[in-house]
Design a protein around this motif. Structure first.
Motif, PDB file in Angstrom:
ATOM      1  N   PHE A 240      34.697 -18.500  -1.498  1.00 22.24           N
ATOM      2  CA  PHE A 240      34.539 -18.116  -0.172  1.00 22.24           C
ATOM      3  C   PHE A 240      33.717 -19.409   0.511  1.00 22.24           C
ATOM      4  O   PHE A 240      33.971 -19.726   1.599  1.00 22.24           O
ATOM      5  CB  PHE A 240      33.490 -16.881   0.034  1.00 22.24           C
ATOM      6  N   ILE A 241      33.030 -20.147  -0.356  1.00 23.48           N
ATOM      7  CA  ILE A 241      32.277 -21.260   0.313  1.00 23.48           C
ATOM      8  C   ILE A 241      32.979 -22.436   0.417  1.00 23.48           C
ATOM      9  O   ILE A 241      33.214 -22.977   1.604  1.00 23.48           O
ATOM     10  CB  ILE A 241      30.956 -21.460  -0.514  1.00 23.48           C
ATOM     11  N   SER A 242      33.640 -22.828  -0.575  1.00 22.60           N
ATOM     12  CA  SER A 242      34.387 -24.229  -0.603  1.00 22.60           C
ATOM     13  C   SER A 242      35.635 -24.006   0.178  1.00 22.60           C
ATOM     14  O   SER A 242      36.218 -25.139   0.994  1.00 22.60           O
ATOM     15  CB  SER A 242      34.431 -24.846  -1.833  1.00 22.60           C
ATOM     16  N   LEU A 243      36.546 -22.869   0.027  1.00 25.31           N
ATOM     17  CA  LEU A 243      37.874 -22.848   0.658  1.00 25.31           C
ATOM     18  C   LEU A 243      37.596 -22.273   2.210  1.00 25.31           C
ATOM     19  O   LEU A 243      38.249 -22.867   2.990  1.00 25.31           O
ATOM     20  CB  LEU A 243      38.590 -21.723   0.065  1.00 25.31           C
ATOM     21  N   LEU A 244      36.957 -21.249   2.581  1.00 27.01           N
ATOM     22  CA  LEU A 244      36.665 -20.669   3.844  1.00 27.01           C
ATOM     23  C   LEU A 244      35.688 -21.284   4.573  1.00 27.01           C
ATOM     24  O   LEU A 244      35.482 -21.006   5.605  1.00 27.01           O
ATOM     25  CB  LEU A 244      36.550 -19.294   3.713  1.00 27.01           C
TER      26      LEU A 244
ATOM     27  N   LEU B 284      29.953 -10.650   0.782  1.00 28.06           N
ATOM     28  CA  LEU B 284      31.226 -10.546   0.673  1.00 28.06           C
ATOM     29  C   LEU B 284      31.747 -10.572  -0.754  1.00 28.06           C
ATOM     30  O   LEU B 284      32.659  -9.890  -1.190  1.00 28.06           O
ATOM     31  CB  LEU B 284      32.202 -11.862   1.312  1.00 28.06           C
ATOM     32  N   SER B 285      31.258 -11.437  -1.591  1.00 32.46           N
ATOM     33  CA  SER B 285      31.661 -11.380  -2.917  1.00 32.46           C
ATOM     34  C   SER B 285      31.138 -10.285  -3.620  1.00 32.46           C
ATOM     35  O   SER B 285      31.806  -9.565  -4.762  1.00 32.46           O
ATOM     36  CB  SER B 285      30.935 -12.923  -3.383  1.00 32.46           C
ATOM     37  N   MET B 286      29.803  -9.912  -3.434  1.00 35.10           N
ATOM     38  CA  MET B 286      29.508  -8.514  -3.927  1.00 35.10           C
ATOM     39  C   MET B 286      30.303  -7.211  -3.510  1.00 35.10           C
ATOM     40  O   MET B 286      30.823  -6.591  -4.457  1.00 35.10           O
ATOM     41  CB  MET B 286      28.265  -8.113  -3.323  1.00 35.10           C
ATOM     42  N   ALA B 287      30.866  -7.291  -2.546  1.00 33.36           N
ATOM     43  CA  ALA B 287      31.946  -6.470  -1.870  1.00 33.36           C
ATOM     44  C   ALA B 287      33.176  -6.514  -2.763  1.00 33.36           C
ATOM     45  O   ALA B 287      33.712  -5.455  -3.194  1.00 33.36           O
ATOM     46  CB  ALA B 287      32.266  -6.606  -0.547  1.00 33.36           C
ATOM     47  N   CYS B 288      33.687  -7.675  -2.864  1.00 29.98           N
ATOM     48  CA  CYS B 288      34.929  -7.909  -3.793  1.00 29.98           C
ATOM     49  C   CYS B 288      34.576  -7.507  -5.339  1.00 29.98           C
ATOM     50  O   CYS B 288      35.435  -6.799  -5.771  1.00 29.98           O
ATOM     51  CB  CYS B 288      35.088  -9.508  -4.050  1.00 29.98           C
TER      52      CYS B 288
END
Lengths: 235, 281
Positions: free
Chosen positions: B34-38, B48-52
């Motif tokens: 999420f950090i490097s791509l988005l 967001l990652s916790m949700a995933c």
């Protein structure tokens, strides 16, 4: 007709526990199901509650089939069971056990009223409300199990062996309570090994033997029936 | 926190979810992606990652464990190990097998700064962040389990599934929620560890998973406060062991603790002595 079982056949594991059971329960009645160990009494209740699914036959509740409906949805429809061996949650407090009885209800005021009603019916539960369910005596656990089922405000209450393992004096008071609950408008289907008692407290009865209905009559007639007397009343 | 996830799932459905360590690993990778791509900021990526991870936990349950609910527990256990291997390899296919650095530039700048310092020990804001998040999550979790309707349902399912269903609880849904909660916690742990040690790799979940399992066993498996305490005790034991003996022994200490606990106090610190009764009918 509130509940109707039509030629229900259920397997319990690999055993054909019900070989075609037909039962009818009218609104407002107490109907009892008597029979020996392993006759299929509990299996019948578990089939009604949706824990077990029949391979054949139909279960109709208010004219609607409830076969293969999830147990929690059946509770939502108004059928509650107090299973054999009480099955209270031992590590939850009495209050939490009762709260779970009302799990599907959203009417806060109604729930509050029902707490009051239940504590009137079983004053000892009020004293014990902060204790863990597992620390209660057998009789108190039975009361809790019944109270928990009542918290759901069922239309039909299924009771499996409410007298099991209780002192005679407690058994009478439990059955007295069952009669009160019925008079307040809840239909009851009762499973018992104690045939004498069950027939005294019910309107109609079914005798179940090895997965089949052997006899069906009004309770007063069954009490007089020679076959019943011999097999279940020990006379 | 991973230990808590283990213990929660074990507590509710008596399953040692060996794939839980992989959820932790996925948490780290999701966050980095999420950090490097988005280009999302750290905090957003964190949540967001916790949700995933919560979703992954639920999917794991639905795909792998739910079909086996009525089977012997060994079958589910083997499936759990299988899922663990599968997820590790999936991560290798997607993100490659080499360790990656955590994109440190995405971390808030003040994380590096010293927040508190006493008697020569400096704690950075990042330390405090980890500490704070952990505390908040543990307290929150306890509140959820103790106070909410949903927590009550979780405890009911843990004690007797049939009866829980008979009170109107949708058992499968409660189990899904449990996996979601455990997944979110595991994911959060993964992100924080990856950011702290500045590295993440597909097999990072394995060792962490085993250690968390050791912590859960130490605390008494099935007991949430036990797992919290077990995690702290194990961490301290490892740090001391590494300091006083040799850092080579660091990983060995977890195993040693687990073996000692199993031999001498099999129920763990907070565990209940299990009766050999079958819970479901």
């Amino acid at each position: 007709m509130l509940l109707k079982l039509d030629n229900v056949k259920t397997y319990y594991g690999n055993i054909r526990a019900l070989k075609g059971i037909s039962i009818e329960v009218e609104e407002g009645e107490i109907v009892c199901l008597i029979g020996g160990n392993g006759a299929g009494k509990s299996t019948t209740l578990m089939t009604i509650s949706g824990v077990l699914t029949p391979v054949e036959g139909n279960v109709l509740y208010q004219g609607q089939s409830i076969v293969a409906v999830r147990p929690d949805n059946i509770v939502q429809m108004g059928i509650c069971q107090v299973p054999e061996g009480r099955m209270i949650f031992p590590l939850l407090t009495v209050m939490e056990n009762l709260d779970l009885g009302a799990y599907l209800r959203k009417d806060k005021n109604g729930i509050k009223e029902d707490f009051e009603r239940i504590f009137r019916l079983f004053p000892v539960l009020r004293e014990r409300r902060k204790q863990h369910g597992g620390t209660l005596s057998g009789g108190e656990q039975q009361m809790l199990a019944i109270a928990r089922a009542l918290m759901a405000r069922p239309r039909l209450l299924l009771l499996d062996e409410p007298s099991l393992g209780l002192a005679p004096i407690l058994v009478d008071s439990i059955f007295e309570t069952i009669r009160q609950i019925n008079e307040q408008g809840t239909t009851i289907l009762l499973v018992e090994q104690n045939a004498q008692l069950a027939l005294q407290f019910s309107h109609r009865g079914y005798v179940i033997e090895t997965g089949e209905i052997a006899l069906a009559d009004s309770s007063t007639e069954l009490l007089k029936n020679e076959q019943v007397k011999k097999a279940y009343l020990g006379e | 926190m991973i230990a808590v996830g283990y213990t929660m799932i074990y507590g509710v459905i008596l399953l040692i979810n060996f794939a839980h360590g992989e959820i932790y690993m996925l948490g780290a990778f999701f966050a980095v992606t999420f950090i490097s791509l988005l280009g999302l900021p750290f905090y957003v990526a964190f949540f967001l990652s916790m949700a995933c991870c919560a979703i992954c936990g639920v999917l794991l349950d639905i795909v792998a464990y739910r079909p086996l609910r009525q089977s012997p527990r060994l079958a589910a256990l083997i499936t759990a190990i299988g899922m663990s291997i599968f997820l590790q390899n999936l991560a290798m296919v997607i993100w490659g097998s080499r360790p990656k650095p955590f994109p440190n530039e995405a971390l808030p700048a003040y994380f590096e700064k010293t927040a508190v310092s006493f008697s020569g020990v400096n704690l950075s804001w990042f330390h405090l962040f980890i500490f704070g998040v952990t505390i908040v999550m543990m307290v929150g979790l306890n509140l959820i389990i103790k106070k909410t309707r949903w927590g009550k349902a979780m405890r009911a399912v843990a004690q007797n599934q049939t009866m829980a269903a008979l009170t109107g609880i949708n058992v499968n849904r409660v189990i899904s929620y449990t996996f979601a909660l455990a997944g979110a916690l595991g994911g959060a742990a993964g992100i924080m560890v990856a950011a702290f040690y500045n590295s993440l790799y597909p097999t990072m979940g394995y060792v962490a998973g085993v250690k968390a399992f050791a912590a859960a066993v130490l605390g008494g498996i099935g007991s949430v406060p036990g797992a919290m305490l077990g995690g702290v005790v194990l961490g301290v034991a490892e740090a001391f062991g590494a300091g006083y003996l040799s850092s080579l022994y660091r990983d060995g200490i977890s195993y040693a603790v687990m073996i000692i606990v199993i031999i001498f106090i099999p129920a763990g610190l907070f565990g209940k002595v299990l009766k050999e009764t079958k819970k479901s009918m």
